[in-house]
Write a protein that holds these residues in place. Sequence first.
Motif, PDB file in Angstrom:
ATOM      1  N   VAL A  70      39.628  35.565  49.952  1.00 34.73           N
ATOM      2  CA  VAL A  70      38.334  35.847  50.466  1.00 34.73           C
ATOM      3  C   VAL A  70      38.739  37.030  52.200  1.00 34.73           C
ATOM      4  O   VAL A  70      39.492  35.471  53.130  1.00 34.73           O
ATOM      5  N   TRP A 186      33.709  30.720  44.336  1.00 34.33           N
ATOM      6  CA  TRP A 186      34.879  31.065  44.788  1.00 34.33           C
ATOM      7  C   TRP A 186      35.647  30.332  43.417  1.00 34.33           C
ATOM      8  O   TRP A 186      36.640  30.257  43.322  1.00 34.33           O
ATOM      9  N   THR A 191      36.724  35.072  43.841  1.00 36.55           N
ATOM     10  CA  THR A 191      36.138  36.235  44.973  1.00 36.55           C
ATOM     11  C   THR A 191      35.035  35.748  44.909  1.00 36.55           C
ATOM     12  O   THR A 191      35.044  35.198  45.036  1.00 36.55           O
ATOM     13  N   LEU A 192      34.538  36.120  46.330  1.00 38.70           N
ATOM     14  CA  LEU A 192      33.270  36.350  46.630  1.00 38.70           C
ATOM     15  C   LEU A 192      32.649  37.960  47.252  1.00 38.70           C
ATOM     16  O   LEU A 192      31.759  38.099  47.582  1.00 38.70           O
TER      17      LEU A 192
END
Lengths: 483, 107, 498
Positions: A70, A186, A191-192
């Motif tokens: 992130v 997450w 991942t975001l």
Amino acid sequence: MSNSFLIILGIITPLFAALFSYICRYNNNLRDSFGIIGGLVTFLISLKIFHGIQNNEIFQITFFTLFDGVDFTFKVSPLGSIFSLVASSLWILASIYTIGYMRGAGEKNQTRFVIFYSIAIHAALAIAWSGNLLVLFIFYEILTFSTFPLVGHKQNAESQSAGRLYLSILVGTSLIFFLPAIFWIWLETGTLDFQDGGILINQFPAEYLSLLIAMLVFGIGKAAIMPIHRWLPAAMVAPTPVSALLHAVAVVKAGVFSFLVVIVYIVGPEFLLQTKSSDWLVWLACFTIMASSIIAITKDDLKTRLAYSTISQLSYIILGAALASSLALKGASFHIITHALAKITLFFCAGAIYVTAHIKKVSELKGMGFKLPLIFFAYTLGALSIIGVPPFIGSWSKFYLIMGSIEREFIIVAIILGISSLLNIYYLLQPVVIGFTKNSIREVKLTKAPLTVWPPVITGLSCLIFFFYANYFLNNVSGVIVS
Amino acid sequence: MVGGLFIIITSQNYLKKVVGLAIFQTAVFVFFVSLAKVLDGTAPILTKMENAYSNPLPHVLILTAIVVGVATSALGLALVLQIYRNYETIEEKEIQSLELKSDKLNV
Amino acid sequence: MFNIFLDDAAALVVVLPLLISAIIAFMPSKIWPWIISLVTLVLHLVLSLHLLKEISISGLIIYEFGNWEPPWGISFKIDGVNIGLQLLFSIFVLVSTFYSRKIFLSEIDSRDSGKAYSLWLLAIGSLNGIILTNDIFNLFVFLEISALASISLIALGAGQNRKALLAAFNYLIIGAIGATFYVIGVGFAYAMTGTLNMNDLVIQLAQYSDGQLAIFAGMSFMLIGLMVKAAIFPVHIWLPPAYSYAPSAVSTLLAALATKTILYFFVRLLYEVFIIYPSYLSLFLDFVLYPLSLLAIFIGTLIAIYQDDIKKLLAFSSIAQIGYITLAFSLKDHSGITSGFIHIFNHALIKGGLFMAVGYFAILYKDRVTLNSLRGFGYKYPITSFALLICGLSLIGLPLTNGFISKLYLFQALYTNQMYFSIALVAVSSALAVAYFWKIVEQMWFSEIKFKSEKEDAYIYLPIWIITVSIIFFGIYSSPIIEFSNLSADYLISGYQN
């Protein structure tokens, strides 16, 4: 100018506007002019980015890594470019309007007001251009905190308790539902980042998707779906420029925008269509649309009535997101623009009526239409656009939403949308009808505030004009979603 | 041990609490020392005869613990004295009622 | 010549403050005790950095006092588990000592300055001993020295409010009971194994692999004693009055470090020694520590909401935050221990910063800081107020502050252990934290009363801002804290898996 520099410039311009307003706090005219200048600058930047996106340019900038997978990053999506364009263009008008309103109504602490107003715009732009969900969340919170002083602006007991309700609902829901949902995403995907088609597909257990959607829709309290809509009517104690720009455009649109972004770029419409995890939300949105329309009818206070109308209209967008078909998403995204234009017009008018005639209640409007013709003219334009009468811009989004619901074979939803339009006609046009009824009971002393009259007229007319240029926006919208 | 603990909990008098604490700690010390006893052991003095002798380590530890205990008691007594100077009583109930009164006055 | 000092760095970090403390005890001067303390703690930091360097080379330092070999002599152990804590400790005591001078000057009789700093260094040295010691009885001694020193420091608050005496007395009684319980436990352990050294204890205990009642009783006594000292719910009752009536500088030191060091030892005892009885350990963690942590989080937060006195509010919030830490430690896996250590670091900074800011307000306001007294302070003292705001946002756990990192890792740990109920509870309680914190913010910035800004003392707001900047710094660049915590967890968990 490089693309990444444009983003930085666009995001910090409102902050500079706030700073300069503070520096020039002893010179009222100079201080208030920075809002307009800032609005112009951000508008030009947003416009450039908007065109850049149409030409498939990439606008992205990464600052640093927050934790694994992130980054603190901004990346403009087509949806975001629309939202920023709306927010910044309306900021110009709202700044002009603010000058007229705040001075006309003789509000105190105008400097603080202007500063937090600019910071709120800053947060809204950052939300629009955020590159991942966490950055979006950060600015979502900043938006909440920066609007709190605006809601509690009058600093009396009523506005303080309203401010507390506002903050506790928005921050509370975001910390209880939204943030854990972000963590959850997450933890499952690592991942975001926002990606076309979403990141959850094949990564997230489908059976829990409904729960995730629920956490998101209730966590993003700014989207004001029932039962967490109470903050919006409460926030109406704020001065009207706040209600107009923030609680018709920036804040609530940031809410539905966040939800739309999550559906389009995180969950992915395809995944949603496969699992049908959001079908329950369709019904909740329908319920909100109907219930808030009915509540709106019973409200005599004009701003409160408009607030409930906003709640109902926001649910249109949530409905579109929940349907997740391409037509519905198109309608939902487009509704962000159309509703913003129309609703800001209505709020501008409500504020203008308050400043010039000191009337807040619908029932006291008798005969006012003859005295304030321009304001009522603008109001009518805005109301017609929300109702969805062609040739007003609002008819496009409603059309796409109805098409979308038919596409998903939710015929009842299409019918509900129709009924809701009928209710709209009743509660939005009633003030106009009353306004043009003769026999004014009492004499009303009018105060002149010309700066509050012209902004609604401009936005009202643009509701009409952009009907013919809808493709200009629609291209951008459909380009994203259908892919 | 339990007696000391009982005094600490039940007594209303701060001085008695300190005494209770001392009893409690002393009981533990005795328990420690009793661990060291070896049957038929003598004092652990180095002599030419090989005698069974008691384990000296617990004694050493307890020596330290006694010092700590004395310090604790001393500090406790000093506090009791200060409390008496400030409140002119060392009864828990009376102090509580005094505090309640002063709270009311402040409000 | 300096090398001689460095060779004994492990001992000196403890001994140096203790020695200097004796020297400055009877100094009549107002300022020299402070300067000497400051110099001492700079040296302390140098020594800690040296230890860090050594550790990064060798990975483990065992310092034997008087060259007595471990099972007999007392030894200090420095390894990956405690070096991070040692550094944090060193830095924080330096900053808070710098901060303390003006606070002490206004809160206690200036003639007592020497005595106050003597006690201050005594507390620092003994708390440092808790971090380093490898001997369970030696721990008791340090526990008691630190307790007596902090009690005396708390009692110094009597000049402001006589309730400080009662708070100190209660702490004394409850703390002494806790310590004595711990000694009873040590007695049992010694009776069974004949050793007090932690490493040796593990080896000796292994022969009773099936477990004996005496050992379990001893372990339980030790744990209960430490729980009292670490203010783990429900034996936390001494903490709120003690923190809130102590002089502000003392509250800062105690809130940031005292319970943290004991918590550290608590964890070390659990995962380094008691680990050889996995069934007992998991019984304790699952059925005692875990539910108590949840209760602490919930009840601590709820009580904090209804507090009017700011220092008490912060103290109850500490109870909840200690609950977060113990919750993380009760998870029995790497992620849990990591997140527990992360929160020890972050919470020390956050609470330290908050208490510092509130302490400054207390001397400015010249009375106890209640919600009402904070009215308009945001305008009156903008520099300190803004620091308080940032620390508070970090307490809530918003992104870009280190509190967020804590929360992130706690969530991750809970998620990997599938404790969804706890996740919900933590989420709700962090939202409730907004409630009590926002009451403060509202009073400070959004009340009717307005003040012109006044001059603030750089000696005081500088340390506050050092802490505040570090809160943001570690919120953005979190890897140092995470790496140290990972290291600690690696060391501890390796024992668990073997």
